[in-house]
Design an enzyme around this catalytic site. Structure first.
Site, short mmCIF file in Angstrom:
data_model
loop_
_atom_site.label_atom_id
_atom_site.label_comp_id
_atom_site.label_asym_id
_atom_site.label_seq_id
_atom_site.Cartn_x
_atom_site.Cartn_y
_atom_site.Cartn_z
N GLU A 299 -14.36 14.86 -21.36
CA GLU A 299 -13.93 13.35 -21.44
C GLU A 299 -12.62 13.42 -22.30
OE1 GLU A 299 -16.19 10.87 -24.18
OE2 GLU A 299 -15.65 9.25 -23.05
N GLU B 282 -26.93 11.55 -25.43
CA GLU B 282 -25.93 11.47 -24.35
C GLU B 282 -24.91 12.88 -24.81
OE1 GLU B 282 -23.40 8.09 -23.92
OE2 GLU B 282 -21.61 9.16 -23.41
#
Ligand SMILES: *[C@@H]1O[C@H](CO)[C@@H](O)[C@H](O)[C@H]1NC(C)=O
Ligand SMILES: *[C@@H]1O[C@H](CO)[C@@H](O)[C@H](O)[C@H]1NC(C)=O
Length: 320
Positions: A140, A135
């Site tokens: 974020e 990932e």
């Protein structure tokens, strides 16, 4: 004669350009194809946020997503008070196509950053559940923070520890190991890489360069986007230092083993492990600024707080 010279030098420039520009556009996600390129997942939140992800049909009919001029708007519900245990309506989308290696370049006019209670992401993950877990969290962060976090999570053993002078961000905590049993290997972006200042600057570009030997993430505020990105001939070797530098020469990671083909994701969740709990009380100013003691209560009772919690996307491009 001089025009002949011009033609020759233009020809040479073109030749040079075609020799050095290794990347060509393979996918351009934008307002013309967004809804046919991504699945809107009406699912429970894997991160256990105070959220209710809705289908494309509901998102379109309620105006949570729409095309505004030539941009894709994806917002959150901002008119209702919600009763527990329900969450606030929002979006989670996954690209139908996946990719392996190349450049992933997202151009954002606005992100949901800067709003207490939110935890948005622009990220990629393996498209095949039987493949090793890999990932890449490109954009974020959470609550009222103004810095972005760029993080890799892998089931394979991977670590990166690039020297501080090889990237513009900073090592986040001491998170060098990308292993799933920890927080992941992570770099923190500079001030303004997220949140209210990111949006006040008119947004910007996040780019991932993915090869067999590197995962580099670049952040460019709107006024500093390299001309080769704008012109569609991106050449990361001219971009200067990355913001996060996961380079296998400074680590211990077989990138090809750790990162199978990736699918592109966007989501905006609320609370959960990042924006809730200590994220609310200790790691951000939200408990103090809102005077509401939990993230969950704030998200359910303050719809007007979420007017700015929207993505406004110019494009997401994949080059290979
Ligand atoms: C999800 O969060 C709630 C509190 O909001 C908690 O009671 C529950 O145990 C959590 N579930 C998981 C799977 O973390
Ligand atoms: C919700 O937020 C959007 C901007 O994201 C705004 O245009 C709209 O007026 C807001 N809705 C309400 C009910 O305040």
């Amino acid at each position: 004669m001089s025009s002949f010279k011009h033609i020759i030098s233009a020809f040479l420039a073109l030749l040079l350009c075609s020799l050095t520009s290794a990347y060509s556009l393979v996918h351009n996600y934008d307002y013309t194809n967004w809804y046919s390129s991504f699945n809107f997942e009406n699912q429970a939140d894997p991160t256990n946020g105070t959220v209710d992800y809705i289908s494309l049909e509901e998102a379109q009919s309620s105006g949570l997503t729409r095309i505004i001029d030539n941009q894709v708007y994806m917002g959150v519900e901002n008119s209702s008070i919600i009763s527990a245990p329900n969450g606030r309506k929002s979006i989670w989308i996954e690209s139908k196509d996946s990719f392996l290696h190349g450049l992933l370049i997202g151009d954002f006019a606005h992100i949901p950053g800067g709003t207490c209670g939110t935890w948005p992401g622009f990220w990629t993950i393996r498209n095949d559940l039987n493949a090793p877990y890999g990932e890449v969290d490109i954009l974020e962060s959470y609550n009222d923070l103004t810095t972005n976090f760029m993080t890799l999570h892998t089931s394979e053993s991977c670590s990166f520890n690039a020297p501080a002078d090889t990237y513009l961000g900073t090592l986040n905590q001491q998170d060098i190991s990308c292993s799933l049993d920890g927080p992941g290997c992570s770099a923190k972006g500079p001030a303004g890489s997220y949140g209210a200042p990111f949006n006040q600057n008119g947004g910007g570009v996040y780019a991932l360069e993915w090869t067999s030997s590197v995962m580099k993430i670049f952040f460019f505020p709107r006024n500093a986007i390299p001309a080769d990105i704008t012109s569609g001939n991106p050449d990361p070797s001219t971009w200067g230092l990355p913001t996060a530098n996961f380079d296998s020469q400074y680590g211990n990671c077989d990138i090809d083993a750790a990162f199978p083909p990736q699918t592109i994701y966007f989501d905006t969740t609320f609370c959960g492990a990042e924006a809730g709990g200590k994220g609310w009380t200790d790691w951000s100013g939200c408990a103090a600024s809102t005077k509401i003691s939990t993230c969950e209560e704030f998200v359910r009772t303050q719809p007007q707080a979420f007017d700015e919690a929207y993505w406004l996307i110019n494009s997401v491009k994949v080059y290979q």
